[in-house]
Each structure stands twice: as structure tokens, then as C-alpha cells.
Motif scaffolding. Structure first.
Motif, PDB file in Angstrom:
ATOM      1  N   ASP A 145       0.837  -1.183   0.000  1.00 46.80           N
ATOM      2  CA  ASP A 145       0.000   0.000   0.000  1.00 46.80           C
ATOM      3  C   ASP A 145       0.885   1.251   0.000  1.00 46.80           C
ATOM      4  OD1 ASP A 145      -2.498  -1.388   0.124  1.00 46.80           O
ATOM      5  OD2 ASP A 145      -2.083  -1.827   2.231  1.00 46.80           O
ATOM      6  N   PRO A 146       0.305   2.434  -0.247  1.00 45.24           N
ATOM      7  CA  PRO A 146       1.108   3.660  -0.217  1.00 45.24           C
ATOM      8  C   PRO A 146       1.802   3.908   1.117  1.00 45.24           C
ATOM      9  CG  PRO A 146      -0.956   4.049  -1.366  1.00 45.24           C
ATOM     10  CD  PRO A 146      -1.055   2.676  -0.774  1.00 45.24           C
ATOM     11  N   ALA A 147       1.313   3.316   2.196  1.00 42.16           N
ATOM     12  CA  ALA A 147       1.944   3.457   3.505  1.00 42.16           C
ATOM     13  C   ALA A 147       1.882   2.118   4.235  1.00 42.16           C
ATOM     14  CB  ALA A 147       1.248   4.538   4.330  1.00 42.16           C
ATOM     15  N   GLY A 148       2.865   1.887   5.114  1.00 43.29           N
ATOM     16  CA  GLY A 148       2.881   0.673   5.907  1.00 43.29           C
ATOM     17  C   GLY A 148       3.654  -0.458   5.254  1.00 43.29           C
ATOM     18  N   PRO A 149       3.911  -1.542   6.015  1.00 43.32           N
ATOM     19  CA  PRO A 149       4.649  -2.686   5.476  1.00 43.32           C
ATOM     20  C   PRO A 149       3.795  -3.492   4.509  1.00 43.32           C
ATOM     21  CG  PRO A 149       3.867  -3.183   7.680  1.00 43.32           C
ATOM     22  CD  PRO A 149       3.529  -1.730   7.422  1.00 43.32           C
ATOM     23  N   PRO A 150       4.414  -4.354   3.701  1.00 37.19           N
ATOM     24  CA  PRO A 150       3.644  -5.234   2.813  1.00 37.19           C
ATOM     25  C   PRO A 150       2.698  -6.125   3.611  1.00 37.19           C
ATOM     26  CG  PRO A 150       5.977  -5.224   2.213  1.00 37.19           C
ATOM     27  CD  PRO A 150       5.876  -4.521   3.531  1.00 37.19           C
ATOM     28  N   VAL A 151       1.604  -6.503   2.975  1.00 33.26           N
ATOM     29  CA  VAL A 151       0.588  -7.342   3.623  1.00 33.26           C
ATOM     30  C   VAL A 151       0.426  -8.636   2.830  1.00 33.26           C
ATOM     31  CG1 VAL A 151      -1.835  -7.504   4.310  1.00 33.26           C
ATOM     32  CG2 VAL A 151      -0.639  -5.309   4.461  1.00 33.26           C
ATOM     33  N   PRO A 152       0.575  -9.807   3.475  1.00 35.49           N
ATOM     34  CA  PRO A 152       0.369 -11.073   2.754  1.00 35.49           C
ATOM     35  C   PRO A 152      -1.064 -11.181   2.233  1.00 35.49           C
ATOM     36  CG  PRO A 152       1.429 -11.444   4.887  1.00 35.49           C
ATOM     37  CD  PRO A 152       0.952 -10.031   4.880  1.00 35.49           C
ATOM     38  N   VAL A 153      -1.198 -11.665   1.004  1.00 30.98           N
ATOM     39  CA  VAL A 153      -2.531 -11.814   0.429  1.00 30.98           C
ATOM     40  C   VAL A 153      -2.831 -13.255   0.044  1.00 30.98           C
ATOM     41  CG1 VAL A 153      -2.661  -9.443  -0.391  1.00 30.98           C
ATOM     42  CG2 VAL A 153      -1.693 -11.187  -1.879  1.00 30.98           C
ATOM     43  N   ASP A 154      -1.840 -14.116   0.090  1.00 30.77           N
ATOM     44  CA  ASP A 154      -2.041 -15.524  -0.225  1.00 30.77           C
ATOM     45  C   ASP A 154      -2.110 -16.338   1.069  1.00 30.77           C
ATOM     46  OD1 ASP A 154      -2.186 -15.292  -2.896  1.00 30.77           O
ATOM     47  OD2 ASP A 154      -0.171 -15.988  -3.341  1.00 30.77           O
ATOM     48  N   ALA A 156      -1.378 -19.357   3.766  1.00 29.09           N
ATOM     49  CA  ALA A 156      -0.199 -20.142   4.127  1.00 29.09           C
ATOM     50  C   ALA A 156      -0.654 -21.573   4.369  1.00 29.09           C
ATOM     51  CB  ALA A 156       0.467 -19.560   5.371  1.00 29.09           C
ATOM     52  N   ALA A 157      -0.339 -22.459   3.431  1.00 30.40           N
ATOM     53  CA  ALA A 157      -0.852 -23.836   3.482  1.00 30.40           C
ATOM     54  C   ALA A 157      -0.543 -24.554   4.791  1.00 30.40           C
ATOM     55  CB  ALA A 157      -0.301 -24.627   2.294  1.00 30.40           C
ATOM     56  N   PRO A 158       0.659 -24.425   5.382  1.00 30.27           N
ATOM     57  CA  PRO A 158       0.933 -25.158   6.628  1.00 30.27           C
ATOM     58  C   PRO A 158       0.052 -24.745   7.807  1.00 30.27           C
ATOM     59  CG  PRO A 158       2.979 -24.453   5.584  1.00 30.27           C
ATOM     60  CD  PRO A 158       1.868 -23.757   4.874  1.00 30.27           C
ATOM     61  N   LEU A 159      -0.614 -23.601   7.712  1.00 33.26           N
ATOM     62  CA  LEU A 159      -1.459 -23.120   8.808  1.00 33.26           C
ATOM     63  C   LEU A 159      -2.945 -23.314   8.518  1.00 33.26           C
ATOM     64  CD1 LEU A 159       0.346 -19.698   9.461  1.00 33.26           C
ATOM     65  CD2 LEU A 159       0.908 -21.952  10.407  1.00 33.26           C
ATOM     66  N   ALA A 160      -3.265 -23.876   7.364  1.00 32.83           N
ATOM     67  CA  ALA A 160      -4.651 -23.900   6.888  1.00 32.83           C
ATOM     68  C   ALA A 160      -5.598 -24.673   7.794  1.00 32.83           C
ATOM     69  CB  ALA A 160      -4.702 -24.473   5.470  1.00 32.83           C
ATOM     70  N   ASP A 161      -5.093 -25.676   8.526  1.00 28.39           N
ATOM     71  CA  ASP A 161      -5.987 -26.489   9.345  1.00 28.39           C
ATOM     72  C   ASP A 161      -6.106 -25.978  10.782  1.00 28.39           C
ATOM     73  OD1 ASP A 161      -3.365 -27.129   9.931  1.00 28.39           O
ATOM     74  OD2 ASP A 161      -3.800 -29.238  10.361  1.00 28.39           O
ATOM     75  N   LEU A 162      -5.478 -24.840  11.085  1.00 30.39           N
ATOM     76  CA  LEU A 162      -5.596 -24.252  12.419  1.00 30.39           C
ATOM     77  C   LEU A 162      -6.876 -23.407  12.510  1.00 30.39           C
ATOM     78  CD1 LEU A 162      -1.913 -23.053  12.954  1.00 30.39           C
ATOM     79  CD2 LEU A 162      -3.036 -24.999  14.072  1.00 30.39           C
ATOM     80  N   PRO A 163      -7.428 -23.260  13.711  1.00 31.24           N
ATOM     81  CA  PRO A 163      -8.615 -22.411  13.872  1.00 31.24           C
ATOM     82  C   PRO A 163      -8.295 -20.950  13.536  1.00 31.24           C
ATOM     83  CG  PRO A 163      -8.319 -23.853  15.785  1.00 31.24           C
ATOM     84  CD  PRO A 163      -7.067 -23.963  14.961  1.00 31.24           C
ATOM     85  N   VAL A 164      -9.129 -20.337  12.722  1.00 31.37           N
ATOM     86  CA  VAL A 164      -8.927 -18.953  12.317  1.00 31.37           C
ATOM     87  C   VAL A 164      -9.493 -18.022  13.389  1.00 31.37           C
ATOM     88  CG1 VAL A 164      -9.455 -17.208  10.578  1.00 31.37           C
ATOM     89  CG2 VAL A 164      -9.005 -19.567   9.882  1.00 31.37           C
ATOM     90  N   VAL A 165      -8.680 -17.044  13.790  1.00 35.58           N
ATOM     91  CA  VAL A 165      -9.090 -16.067  14.795  1.00 35.58           C
ATOM     92  C   VAL A 165      -9.440 -14.736  14.139  1.00 35.58           C
ATOM     93  CG1 VAL A 165      -8.339 -14.764  16.830  1.00 35.58           C
ATOM     94  CG2 VAL A 165      -7.702 -17.173  16.576  1.00 35.58           C
ATOM     95  N   ALA A 166      -8.641 -14.349  13.171  1.00 35.08           N
ATOM     96  CA  ALA A 166      -8.850 -13.103  12.433  1.00 35.08           C
ATOM     97  C   ALA A 166      -8.113 -13.251  11.108  1.00 35.08           C
ATOM     98  CB  ALA A 166      -8.332 -11.899  13.223  1.00 35.08           C
ATOM     99  N   GLU A 167      -8.178 -12.218  10.276  1.00 36.86           N
ATOM    100  CA  GLU A 167      -7.485 -12.291   8.999  1.00 36.86           C
ATOM    101  C   GLU A 167      -5.992 -12.500   9.233  1.00 36.86           C
ATOM    102  OE1 GLU A 167      -7.291  -9.870   4.756  1.00 36.86           O
ATOM    103  OE2 GLU A 167      -7.923  -8.829   6.569  1.00 36.86           O
ATOM    104  N   ARG A 168      -5.454 -13.580   8.689  1.00 37.67           N
ATOM    105  CA  ARG A 168      -4.035 -13.943   8.773  1.00 37.67           C
ATOM    106  C   ARG A 168      -3.589 -14.280  10.195  1.00 37.67           C
ATOM    107  NH1 ARG A 168      -4.201  -9.297   6.119  1.00 37.67           N
ATOM    108  NH2 ARG A 168      -3.067  -8.205   7.787  1.00 37.67           N
ATOM    109  N   GLU A 179       0.483 -15.184  13.694  1.00 33.82           N
ATOM    110  CA  GLU A 179       0.049 -14.274  12.640  1.00 33.82           C
ATOM    111  C   GLU A 179       1.027 -14.335  11.476  1.00 33.82           C
ATOM    112  OE1 GLU A 179      -0.802  -9.489  11.862  1.00 33.82           O
ATOM    113  OE2 GLU A 179      -0.668 -10.283  13.911  1.00 33.82           O
ATOM    114  N   LEU A 180       0.477 -14.424  10.268  1.00 27.48           N
ATOM    115  CA  LEU A 180       1.295 -14.358   9.053  1.00 27.48           C
ATOM    116  C   LEU A 180       1.530 -12.889   8.734  1.00 27.48           C
ATOM    117  CD1 LEU A 180       2.542 -15.900   6.597  1.00 27.48           C
ATOM    118  CD2 LEU A 180       0.344 -15.599   5.462  1.00 27.48           C
ATOM    119  N   THR A 181       2.802 -12.491   8.658  1.00 31.37           N
ATOM    120  CA  THR A 181       3.157 -11.088   8.471  1.00 31.37           C
ATOM    121  C   THR A 181       4.056 -10.925   7.250  1.00 31.37           C
ATOM    122  OG1 THR A 181       5.242 -11.099   9.698  1.00 31.37           O
ATOM    123  CG2 THR A 181       3.201 -10.922  10.988  1.00 31.37           C
TER     124      THR A 181
END
Length: 258
Positions: A145-154, A156-168, A179-181
Motif C-alpha cells: 500500500d502507499p503506507a505501511g509494510p507489505p501485507v500477505p494476500v495468499d 499459508a498452506a501449513p497453517l490452513a488447518d488451524l482455527p482462524v481467529v482473524a485475517e491472517r 500471525e502471518l506477516t
């Protein structure tokens, strides 16, 4: 495609490749042979890939790279994917960020070279600055984005079976989250503040899977077995690229490393 970028660029050389454009350091740089990995990046009708850097050569100046392609037409900007390669491994995020600021819109950033694996599956290959293959990063792409660090958009397969708490963000054992950062993985207590400012300062570096355990000023009691369990679920090639970082040592990562 190179003609769409405008006039003769200063300080870099633009080369047309099947996937889009390849940027080499220096005006009138010697173009590597067709056997180079850059020529093997597959064409994608939905993307224009901007490959930054080459194997074992000088690092392209991110500001000069951004200036060289800043005049690309809007239709190409919408499809642009900045991809690091060799000498451009650590500077590609700066290119994508500068273009995002110039254009006032997000720019896609790959975590390596888009390639087709021997199994026919599309993957992203991270290389070192000499152009040697290192690993397949957990996330293939980022959004700059124009400001801030890059944000993952894909995902992460190794974490796919874990319970999701929030985005990433996924739940681990007990009160622990992962958190995937932009730098890799952040393991923290569920009561720890999200988006710690120190973490945003860690440079994007696709050569490594950086794992930060805990937050500054909070004793990470009980976190070691949680981190060990997390690492055990990663593919072997990912574990080989893990760089463990204590929160108290984050300052060492706030500047580019060799």
C-alpha cells in the motif's frame, strides 16, 4: 512492453521477457542469456511481471527502477506484479512501495520469482543475491500500500488447518496465536497488542522465514513448546530458512542485513 514505460530510463536497463519486463542495474547493462531464470518466468495474461535484479550483479537502485516504470499506462499498472530476483531480492519491496505512493494505489509484490514447478504447479521461488534458489515461501504474494509494510494476500498452506481467529491470524495451543506477516510469522499471547510498531519496522526479506516469539517487555513464559510445535508443522525446506528472533532483539532487524 518496454516502450510503454516511457523514454530511455536512467541508471537501469529494461528488458522485455515473456512475463513482462526485467530491470537490470546500470544503463546499457549486458543482458544474460535466454537460459537465465528470468526468461523462464511464465507469461500470465492477468499479470505484467516486473522482475527486479539479476543473478550475481549490482543491485538496481529502487528509486531508479520505480522512476523507469512510473509512466506505465493504467491498464498495465492494474496488472503489475513486482518480483525480486538475485540482486533485487531485498529492494523489490521498496520498488513496489514507491510505485504505490506515486500511483496512489496498492501494488502487488511477489515473494520471489513466479515459476512452474516440476509437478506443474505454480510456485514462487525465493533466491539469494547470487540468484541461487533458496526455498518456496509460505505466502506467494504481498500487497504494498502507499503506507505501511507489505501485507500477505495468499494463504499459508501449513497453517490452513488451524482455527482462524482473524485475517491472517490462527490459534495455537492454549492462549497462543500465530500471525502471518510481511516478515514471516509472529507468535504472541492472545492478550498481546496486535500490530506492534516494532514489528512493522522489520524489513521484508524473502530469503528468510523470520519468526518472532512474543512482544517486547512481556516475558514469553511457556512459549517455547508452542513455537516448537509450530515449526514442526512446517515443510522441511521452510524450517531450513527459519530465523528465530527474540522481541528484545528486534532492533537488529530494523536495518537491511547482508
Amino acid at each position: 512492453m518496454a516502450r510503454l514505460a516511457g523514454g530511455r530510463p536512467a541508471g537501469v536497463t529494461l528488458v522485455e521477457v515473456p512475463a513482462g519486463l526485467w530491470v537490470l542495474a546500470g544503463t546499457g547493462a549486458v543482458v544474460p542469456p535466454p537460459s537465465d531464470l528470468a526468461f523462464g518466468v511464465p507469461a500470465d495474461p492477468e499479470l505484467c511481471t516486473l522482475i527486479v535484479g539479476s543473478a550475481g550483479t549490482a543491485r538496481p537502485d529502487p528509486a531508479l527502477v520505480a522512476a523507469a516504470v512510473a509512466d506505465l499506462p493504467p491498464a498495465v499498472r492494474d496488472r503489475l506484479l513486482v518480483a525480486p530476483y538475485g540482486s533485487g531480492t531485498r529492494g523489490a519491496a521498496e520498488v513496489a512501495g514507491e510505485l504505490a505512493r506515486r500511483w496512489g494505489r496498492p501494488v502487488q509484490l511477489a515473494n520471489g520469482l513466479p515459476v512452474i514447478g516440476s509437478d506443474g504447479v505454480a510456485r514462487t521461488l525465493a533466491t539469494d543475491e547470487a540468484g541461487n534458489p533458496l526455498w518456496w515461501p509460505m505466502s506467494r504474494r504481498m500487497r504494498c500500500d502507499p503506507a505501511g509494510p507489505p501485507v500477505p494476500v495468499d494463504p499459508a498452506a501449513p497453517l490452513a488447518d488451524l482455527p482462524v481467529v482473524a485475517e491472517r491470524v490462527w490459534s495455537l495451543q492454549g492462549p497462543w496465536l500465530v500471525e502471518l506477516t510481511h516478515f514471516g510469522l509472529w507468535v504472541r499471547h492472545r492478550d498481546a497488542p496486535a500490530g506492534a510498531a516494532q514489528l512493522a519496522q522489520i524489513p521484508w526479506d524473502p530469503r528468510w522465514l523470520t519468526v518472532v516469539a512474543g512482544v517486547p517487555g512481556q516475558p514469553p513464559d511457556g512459549i517455547r513448546p508452542v513455537v516448537a510445535g509450530l515449526l514442526a508443522r512446517l515443510p522441511e525446506q521452510a524450517r531450513a530458512r527459519v530465523r528465530m528472533v527474540s522481541p528484545e532483539l528486534l532492533s537488529r532487524l530494523t536495518s537491511a542485513e547482508p
